[in-house]
Design a protein around this motif. Structure first.
Motif, PDB file in Angstrom:
ATOM      1  N   ILE A 166      -5.552 -10.432   0.983  1.00  0.00           N
ATOM      2  CA  ILE A 166      -6.539  -9.446   1.406  1.00  0.00           C
ATOM      3  C   ILE A 166      -7.313  -9.919   2.638  1.00  0.00           C
ATOM      4  N   ALA A 167      -7.645 -11.187   2.687  1.00  0.00           N
ATOM      5  CA  ALA A 167      -8.528 -11.685   3.746  1.00  0.00           C
ATOM      6  C   ALA A 167      -7.822 -11.877   5.076  1.00  0.00           C
ATOM      7  N   ARG A 168      -6.515 -12.145   5.065  1.00  0.00           N
ATOM      8  CA  ARG A 168      -5.810 -12.477   6.295  1.00  0.00           C
ATOM      9  C   ARG A 168      -4.896 -11.337   6.708  1.00  0.00           C
ATOM     10  N   ASN A 169      -4.898 -11.022   8.004  1.00  0.00           N
ATOM     11  CA  ASN A 169      -3.983 -10.031   8.541  1.00  0.00           C
ATOM     12  C   ASN A 169      -2.846 -10.731   9.264  1.00  0.00           C
ATOM     13  N   THR A 170      -1.732 -10.844   8.584  1.00  0.00           N
ATOM     14  CA  THR A 170      -0.499 -11.353   9.181  1.00  0.00           C
ATOM     15  C   THR A 170       0.610 -10.368   8.840  1.00  0.00           C
ATOM     16  N   SER A 171       1.766 -10.540   9.454  1.00  0.00           N
ATOM     17  CA  SER A 171       2.888  -9.661   9.138  1.00  0.00           C
ATOM     18  C   SER A 171       3.209  -9.722   7.651  1.00  0.00           C
ATOM     19  N   TYR A 172       3.120 -10.913   7.092  1.00  0.00           N
ATOM     20  CA  TYR A 172       3.484 -11.105   5.689  1.00  0.00           C
ATOM     21  C   TYR A 172       2.443 -10.505   4.749  1.00  0.00           C
ATOM     22  N   THR A 173       1.152 -10.728   4.995  1.00  0.00           N
ATOM     23  CA  THR A 173       0.135 -10.205   4.094  1.00  0.00           C
ATOM     24  C   THR A 173       0.071  -8.680   4.155  1.00  0.00           C
ATOM     25  N   ARG A 174       0.309  -8.103   5.330  1.00  0.00           N
ATOM     26  CA  ARG A 174       0.338  -6.646   5.409  1.00  0.00           C
ATOM     27  C   ARG A 174       1.507  -6.083   4.608  1.00  0.00           C
ATOM     28  N   LEU A 175       2.649  -6.781   4.660  1.00  0.00           N
ATOM     29  CA  LEU A 175       3.801  -6.357   3.861  1.00  0.00           C
ATOM     30  C   LEU A 175       3.474  -6.413   2.375  1.00  0.00           C
ATOM     31  N   MET A 176       2.820  -7.468   1.934  1.00  0.00           N
ATOM     32  CA  MET A 176       2.458  -7.603   0.524  1.00  0.00           C
ATOM     33  C   MET A 176       1.504  -6.488   0.099  1.00  0.00           C
ATOM     34  N   ARG A 177       0.529  -6.183   0.937  1.00  0.00           N
ATOM     35  CA  ARG A 177      -0.482  -5.192   0.574  1.00  0.00           C
ATOM     36  C   ARG A 177       0.095  -3.788   0.425  1.00  0.00           C
ATOM     37  N   MET A 178       1.213  -3.537   1.084  1.00  0.00           N
ATOM     38  CA  MET A 178       1.835  -2.221   0.956  1.00  0.00           C
ATOM     39  C   MET A 178       2.161  -1.866  -0.492  1.00  0.00           C
ATOM     40  N   PHE A 179       2.427  -2.876  -1.313  1.00  0.00           N
ATOM     41  CA  PHE A 179       2.899  -2.626  -2.666  1.00  0.00           C
ATOM     42  C   PHE A 179       1.873  -2.973  -3.739  1.00  0.00           C
ATOM     43  N   LEU A 180       0.660  -3.280  -3.331  1.00  0.00           N
ATOM     44  CA  LEU A 180      -0.382  -3.598  -4.311  1.00  0.00           C
ATOM     45  C   LEU A 180      -1.138  -2.327  -4.685  1.00  0.00           C
ATOM     46  N   PRO A 181      -1.201  -1.993  -5.976  1.00  0.00           N
ATOM     47  CA  PRO A 181      -1.935  -0.791  -6.399  1.00  0.00           C
ATOM     48  C   PRO A 181      -3.431  -0.955  -6.194  1.00  0.00           C
ATOM     49  N   GLU A 182      -4.132   0.170  -6.227  1.00  0.00           N
ATOM     50  CA  GLU A 182      -5.558   0.178  -5.913  1.00  0.00           C
ATOM     51  C   GLU A 182      -6.366  -0.718  -6.844  1.00  0.00           C
ATOM     52  N   GLU A 183      -6.015  -0.749  -8.139  1.00  0.00           N
ATOM     53  CA  GLU A 183      -6.804  -1.559  -9.060  1.00  0.00           C
ATOM     54  C   GLU A 183      -6.689  -3.047  -8.760  1.00  0.00           C
ATOM     55  N   ILE A 184      -5.507  -3.489  -8.307  1.00  0.00           N
ATOM     56  CA  ILE A 184      -5.341  -4.899  -7.952  1.00  0.00           C
ATOM     57  C   ILE A 184      -6.054  -5.202  -6.644  1.00  0.00           C
ATOM     58  N   LEU A 185      -5.992  -4.283  -5.702  1.00  0.00           N
ATOM     59  CA  LEU A 185      -6.713  -4.472  -4.444  1.00  0.00           C
ATOM     60  C   LEU A 185      -8.220  -4.558  -4.695  1.00  0.00           C
ATOM     61  N   TYR A 186      -8.718  -3.717  -5.601  1.00  0.00           N
ATOM     62  CA  TYR A 186     -10.147  -3.758  -5.926  1.00  0.00           C
ATOM     63  C   TYR A 186     -10.512  -5.106  -6.542  1.00  0.00           C
ATOM     64  N   GLU A 187      -9.665  -5.568  -7.456  1.00  0.00           N
ATOM     65  CA  GLU A 187      -9.905  -6.878  -8.072  1.00  0.00           C
ATOM     66  C   GLU A 187      -9.936  -7.972  -7.016  1.00  0.00           C
ATOM     67  N   GLY A 188      -9.022  -7.895  -6.058  1.00  0.00           N
ATOM     68  CA  GLY A 188      -8.978  -8.889  -4.994  1.00  0.00           C
ATOM     69  C   GLY A 188     -10.207  -8.849  -4.111  1.00  0.00           C
TER      70      GLY A 188
END
Length: 378
Positions: free
Chosen positions: A319-341
């Protein structure tokens, strides 16, 4: 007197001329001051041993219209049968064997396969499962439709001893594909779009690297259970040698594809294994924010190769870092997990463990990621 005095000025005149020539060369050959110096990891992209100079946007400079980067399968298409949309995973062949615990990467891998491939079922072939206390396993197991417990350890193949866990998994994946056919995925393969266009072939593999490192890797295999190529490949396991790391799993299928091109769809290296496992590729994907996976259009999946521990980044890292890899990971994280993060991230910031800088535009960036995902579903 005149000539002797003139000779005393000759060395001085020569020195002036040399300095002038040096200044001319310096100012005519030096790059302009507004050209930034690129980091070493971006100035050179190691491609199968050679080093070709690229700029920061070197990914865009590849000409993807060239024949060697196109999906030009010469394999026979069989309209009367299709590869079933059954996904196979192999896990836990030895108790506590995993170099990496079942974590965020594995969760994203299985969720991406579920969303993009839309399989009939997902089968997990295992000897040992992650503990119930593993939060990522709790999130991921909802996508597994069939648990196939392996009754015995993989200790040999055709009488040849098997000691490495990776080779045990090689044996299991081949055997299971020969039973039912389908799609085998390593647990670090992130699926980027539907595989439907590939299911009319008998067998599909993607090229890994090129030059002296070229191969067809078995981290992602798509095949019919009656595939001639699969059976031909399996017959070579009579010569299995546990000390040979990639001979049968990567090098041999490439060799067979050249001998029997009508039996296999050989996809280019940009389809499954791009960017590659070379250190400069890893740096580019994990440390820079230049390459947009979902926007390139040519890529079915990304094999992250469990690139050192950096692939198993924490949720707050993603969540904290914007890289090609972290953006790819975030595409598939549901809202509840993103909120937890986000809650975890805010706590780390309050505790002084992480800087707030760089996180202000997270939700805006996340919205862009989701738009790119929806635009490239097909």
């Amino acid at each position: 007197m005149f000539f002797s005095r003139k000779r005393t000025f000759v060395p001085f005149i020569c020195l002036i001329l040399l300095l002038y020539a040096a200044l001319v060369i310096y100012f005519t050959e030096s790059p302009p001051e507004d050209v930034p110096e690129l980091p070493l990891s971006l100035r050179y992209w190691e491609r199968s041993g050679d080093q070709t100079i690229y700029d920061v946007n070197y990914m865009e400079r590849l000409n993807f219209s060239t024949p060697d980067l196109q999906d030009n399968c010469t394999a026979i298409i069989r309209q009367h049968r299709r590869i079933p949309k059954i996904i196979h995973y192999v896990f836990g062949l030895k108790e506590n064997f995993d170099k990496y615990d079942f974590g965020l990467v594995q969760y994203v891998a299985i969720k991406s396969a579920h969303e993009m491939i839309k399989p009939k079922k997902i089968i997990l072939h295992f000897r040992y499962l992650p503990p119930d206390s593993n939060i990522w396993w709790q999130h991921a197991k909802q996508y597994v439709t069939e648990f196939h417990y392996l009754e015995s350890d993989v200790t040999e193949v055709f009488g040849n001893p098997v000691r490495r866990v990776a080779h045990m998994a090689d044996v299991v994946r081949m055997q299971e594909l020969m039973k039912t056919g389908g799609i085998y995925l390593d647990f670090d393969v992130i699926v980027l779009k539907s595989f439907d266009k590939l299911l009319h072939h008998d067998f599909v593999l993607g090229q890994e690297a090129d030059g002296e490192y070229v191969g067809l890797a078995n981290a992602l295999m798509i095949g019919h259970k009656d595939s001639l190529f699969l059976k031909r490949w399996w017959q070579h396991y009579v010569d299995f040698n546990d000390d040979d790391w990639s001979g049968l799993s990567v090098k041999l299928p490439y060799k067979l594809s050249l001998e029997f091109p009508e039996e296999i769809c050989h996809l280019p290296r940009t389809s499954f294994f791009y960017p590659s496992y070379f250190f400069n590729h890893v740096d580019f994907v994990h440390k820079q924010d230049e390459f947009v996976f979902k926007k390139n259009g040519f890529q079915y999946a990304f094999h992250s190769s469990m690139q050192a521990s950096i692939s198993n980044e924490s949720l707050t890292d993603v969540i904290a870092r914007n890289t090609s890899y972290t953006r790819l990971m975030r595409m598939f994280l549901p809202e509840e997990i993103l909120y937890e993060g986000r809650v975890q991230l805010e706590k780390e910031i309050q505790d002084g463990k992480r800087s707030y800088e760089g996180n202000l535009n997270f939700m805006k960036k996340l919205d862009l990621d989701r738009i790119l995902l929806s635009e490239n579903d097909n």
